[in-house]
Write a protein that holds these residues in place. Sequence first.
Motif, PDB file in Angstrom:
ATOM      1  N   CYS A 119      18.215  31.957 -14.959  1.00 31.38           N
ATOM      2  CA  CYS A 119      18.139  33.097 -14.020  1.00 31.38           C
ATOM      3  C   CYS A 119      19.340  34.028 -14.151  1.00 31.38           C
ATOM      4  CB  CYS A 119      18.055  32.587 -12.580  1.00 31.38           C
ATOM      5  SG  CYS A 119      16.466  31.859 -12.153  1.00 31.38           S
ATOM      6  N   ASN A 120      20.478  33.480 -14.590  1.00 31.54           N
ATOM      7  CA  ASN A 120      21.704  34.275 -14.644  1.00 31.54           C
ATOM      8  C   ASN A 120      22.175  34.564 -16.073  1.00 31.54           C
ATOM      9  OD1 ASN A 120      22.709  34.606 -11.699  1.00 31.54           O
ATOM     10  ND2 ASN A 120      22.097  32.452 -11.814  1.00 31.54           N
ATOM     11  N   ASN A 121      21.241  34.422 -17.027  1.00 30.22           N
ATOM     12  CA  ASN A 121      21.524  34.754 -18.428  1.00 30.22           C
ATOM     13  C   ASN A 121      22.735  34.019 -19.000  1.00 30.22           C
ATOM     14  OD1 ASN A 121      19.390  36.738 -18.563  1.00 30.22           O
ATOM     15  ND2 ASN A 121      20.712  38.093 -17.368  1.00 30.22           N
ATOM     16  N   LEU A 122      22.836  32.727 -18.660  1.00 30.35           N
ATOM     17  CA  LEU A 122      23.950  31.905 -19.139  1.00 30.35           C
ATOM     18  C   LEU A 122      23.490  30.767 -20.051  1.00 30.35           C
ATOM     19  CD1 LEU A 122      25.883  31.505 -15.749  1.00 30.35           C
ATOM     20  CD2 LEU A 122      26.483  33.039 -17.624  1.00 30.35           C
ATOM     21  N   ALA A 123      22.185  30.629 -20.219  1.00 27.74           N
ATOM     22  CA  ALA A 123      21.631  29.443 -20.884  1.00 27.74           C
ATOM     23  C   ALA A 123      22.130  29.275 -22.313  1.00 27.74           C
ATOM     24  CB  ALA A 123      20.106  29.497 -20.864  1.00 27.74           C
ATOM     25  N   ASN A 124      22.367  30.380 -23.000  1.00 21.33           N
ATOM     26  CA  ASN A 124      22.745  30.285 -24.417  1.00 21.33           C
ATOM     27  C   ASN A 124      24.214  29.924 -24.622  1.00 21.33           C
ATOM     28  OD1 ASN A 124      23.589  32.789 -23.387  1.00 21.33           O
ATOM     29  ND2 ASN A 124      23.655  33.699 -25.421  1.00 21.33           N
ATOM     30  N   LEU A 125      24.967  29.786 -23.531  1.00 21.34           N
ATOM     31  CA  LEU A 125      26.404  29.530 -23.649  1.00 21.34           C
ATOM     32  C   LEU A 125      26.742  28.047 -23.743  1.00 21.34           C
ATOM     33  CD1 LEU A 125      27.772  32.102 -21.031  1.00 21.34           C
ATOM     34  CD2 LEU A 125      27.636  32.364 -23.514  1.00 21.34           C
ATOM     35  N   PHE A 126      25.819  27.177 -23.311  1.00 26.44           N
ATOM     36  CA  PHE A 126      26.159  25.757 -23.180  1.00 26.44           C
ATOM     37  C   PHE A 126      25.492  24.898 -24.250  1.00 26.44           C
ATOM     38  CE2 PHE A 126      27.125  27.576 -19.100  1.00 26.44           C
ATOM     39  CZ  PHE A 126      28.336  26.971 -18.794  1.00 26.44           C
ATOM     40  N   ASP A 127      26.289  23.992 -24.812  1.00 36.31           N
ATOM     41  CA  ASP A 127      25.809  23.106 -25.870  1.00 36.31           C
ATOM     42  C   ASP A 127      25.158  21.841 -25.311  1.00 36.31           C
ATOM     43  OD1 ASP A 127      26.996  24.202 -28.616  1.00 36.31           O
ATOM     44  OD2 ASP A 127      28.460  24.547 -27.039  1.00 36.31           O
ATOM     45  N   PHE A 128      25.557  21.429 -24.108  1.00 34.87           N
ATOM     46  CA  PHE A 128      24.960  20.225 -23.521  1.00 34.87           C
ATOM     47  C   PHE A 128      25.107  20.232 -21.997  1.00 34.87           C
ATOM     48  CE2 PHE A 128      29.337  19.108 -24.712  1.00 34.87           C
ATOM     49  CZ  PHE A 128      29.838  18.573 -23.535  1.00 34.87           C
ATOM     50  N   ILE A 129      24.192  19.525 -21.338  1.00 41.44           N
ATOM     51  CA  ILE A 129      24.229  19.337 -19.887  1.00 41.44           C
ATOM     52  C   ILE A 129      23.925  17.868 -19.615  1.00 41.44           C
ATOM     53  CG2 ILE A 129      23.180  19.922 -17.657  1.00 41.44           C
ATOM     54  CD1 ILE A 129      22.325  22.615 -19.012  1.00 41.44           C
ATOM     55  N   TYR A 130      24.817  17.199 -18.907  1.00 32.35           N
ATOM     56  CA  TYR A 130      24.609  15.810 -18.512  1.00 32.35           C
ATOM     57  C   TYR A 130      24.553  15.731 -16.993  1.00 32.35           C
ATOM     58  CZ  TYR A 130      25.340  13.924 -23.187  1.00 32.35           C
ATOM     59  OH  TYR A 130      25.197  13.610 -24.517  1.00 32.35           O
ATOM     60  N   SER A 131      23.559  15.023 -16.487  1.00 36.18           N
ATOM     61  CA  SER A 131      23.376  14.880 -15.045  1.00 36.18           C
ATOM     62  C   SER A 131      23.393  13.403 -14.677  1.00 36.18           C
ATOM     63  CB  SER A 131      22.041  15.498 -14.626  1.00 36.18           C
ATOM     64  OG  SER A 131      21.740  15.178 -13.283  1.00 36.18           O
ATOM     65  N   GLY A 132      23.992  13.095 -13.522  1.00 34.89           N
ATOM     66  CA  GLY A 132      23.990  11.714 -13.050  1.00 34.89           C
ATOM     67  C   GLY A 132      24.465  11.655 -11.623  1.00 34.89           C
ATOM     68  N   VAL A 133      23.960  10.683 -10.863  1.00 33.77           N
ATOM     69  CA  VAL A 133      24.397  10.496  -9.477  1.00 33.77           C
ATOM     70  C   VAL A 133      25.689   9.702  -9.505  1.00 33.77           C
ATOM     71  CG1 VAL A 133      23.838   9.536  -7.223  1.00 33.77           C
ATOM     72  CG2 VAL A 133      22.046  10.559  -8.624  1.00 33.77           C
ATOM     73  N   THR A 134      26.789  10.390  -9.235  1.00 31.90           N
ATOM     74  CA  THR A 134      28.086   9.726  -9.270  1.00 31.90           C
ATOM     75  C   THR A 134      28.832   9.994  -7.977  1.00 31.90           C
ATOM     76  OG1 THR A 134      29.074  11.672 -10.283  1.00 31.90           O
ATOM     77  CG2 THR A 134      28.294   9.962 -11.767  1.00 31.90           C
ATOM     78  N   ILE A 135      29.358   8.957  -7.388  1.00 30.10           N
ATOM     79  CA  ILE A 135      30.168   9.132  -6.187  1.00 30.10           C
ATOM     80  C   ILE A 135      31.633   9.214  -6.599  1.00 30.10           C
ATOM     81  CG2 ILE A 135      30.644   8.282  -3.865  1.00 30.10           C
ATOM     82  CD1 ILE A 135      27.636   8.957  -4.652  1.00 30.10           C
ATOM     83  N   PHE A 136      32.116   8.148  -7.231  1.00 30.53           N
ATOM     84  CA  PHE A 136      33.474   8.175  -7.777  1.00 30.53           C
ATOM     85  C   PHE A 136      33.445   7.945  -9.279  1.00 30.53           C
ATOM     86  CE2 PHE A 136      33.768   6.065  -3.537  1.00 30.53           C
ATOM     87  CZ  PHE A 136      34.187   7.189  -2.860  1.00 30.53           C
ATOM     88  N   GLY A 137      32.254   7.975  -9.891  1.00 30.82           N
ATOM     89  CA  GLY A 137      32.112   7.496 -11.251  1.00 30.82           C
ATOM     90  C   GLY A 137      31.914   8.541 -12.318  1.00 30.82           C
ATOM     91  N   LYS A 138      32.457   9.744 -12.141  1.00 29.44           N
ATOM     92  CA  LYS A 138      32.294  10.742 -13.204  1.00 29.44           C
ATOM     93  C   LYS A 138      32.951  10.288 -14.501  1.00 29.44           C
ATOM     94  CE  LYS A 138      31.265  15.330 -11.432  1.00 29.44           C
ATOM     95  NZ  LYS A 138      31.720  16.712 -11.265  1.00 29.44           N
TER      96      LYS A 138
END
Length: 211
Positions: A119-138
């Motif tokens: 939506c904000n024309n930023l998609a081509n800037l990033f090589d990877f995206i990682y998602s995870g539910v972390t409380i203190f565990g990043k």
Amino acid sequence: MTQKVIIFDFDGTIADTVDALVSIANRLALEFGYVQITQQELALLRNLTSREIIKYSGISVFKIPFLVKKVKAELKNKIHEFKPIPGIQEALIELKSQGYKLGIITSNSKDNVHEFLKCNNLANLFDFIYSGVTIFGKRTIINNVLRQKQLKPNEVIYVGDETRDIEASKKANIQVIAVTWGFNSSEVLAKQKPDFLIHHPSELLTVLNNK
């Protein structure tokens, strides 16, 4: 300059979602058994570490993954409304043009992040995206990224707006830039002794180009 990969937190660091997250958290307070946040309390919470915030709220740690899941679902309905932090788009474009690889680690959902970037024309800037539910565990996710991407800690720097970002980066032995435009205050971030503390996205360029 050793660092070639910059990993960003998403909410509060790239996306201006902090107010929306507070609003959603307040709507879900009764369901998950914690008190709503007043504006006065929000100022207090900004000066607490992530661990202190959870203790203050009184929420059960066991409920947090379910709360995060619900928050992500609510964010999905509003993701097209959110805008980047002022100045971050220009900084990201410049960093990309200088040859840095950019990535995201977030507890938000991949779908939400992809939609926001599109939506904000930023998609081509990033090589990877990682998602995870972390409380203190990043740290776990950071280490997974380093392993999967075959990166050495000295090749990576992390950018985030919360004390847990600093804590996780230190445990993963990577440098960290703390930003003051997100959730935590400048004061509490400084107490965690990040490698760099910045107040505007344009300072990312100054820090990275002077390393």
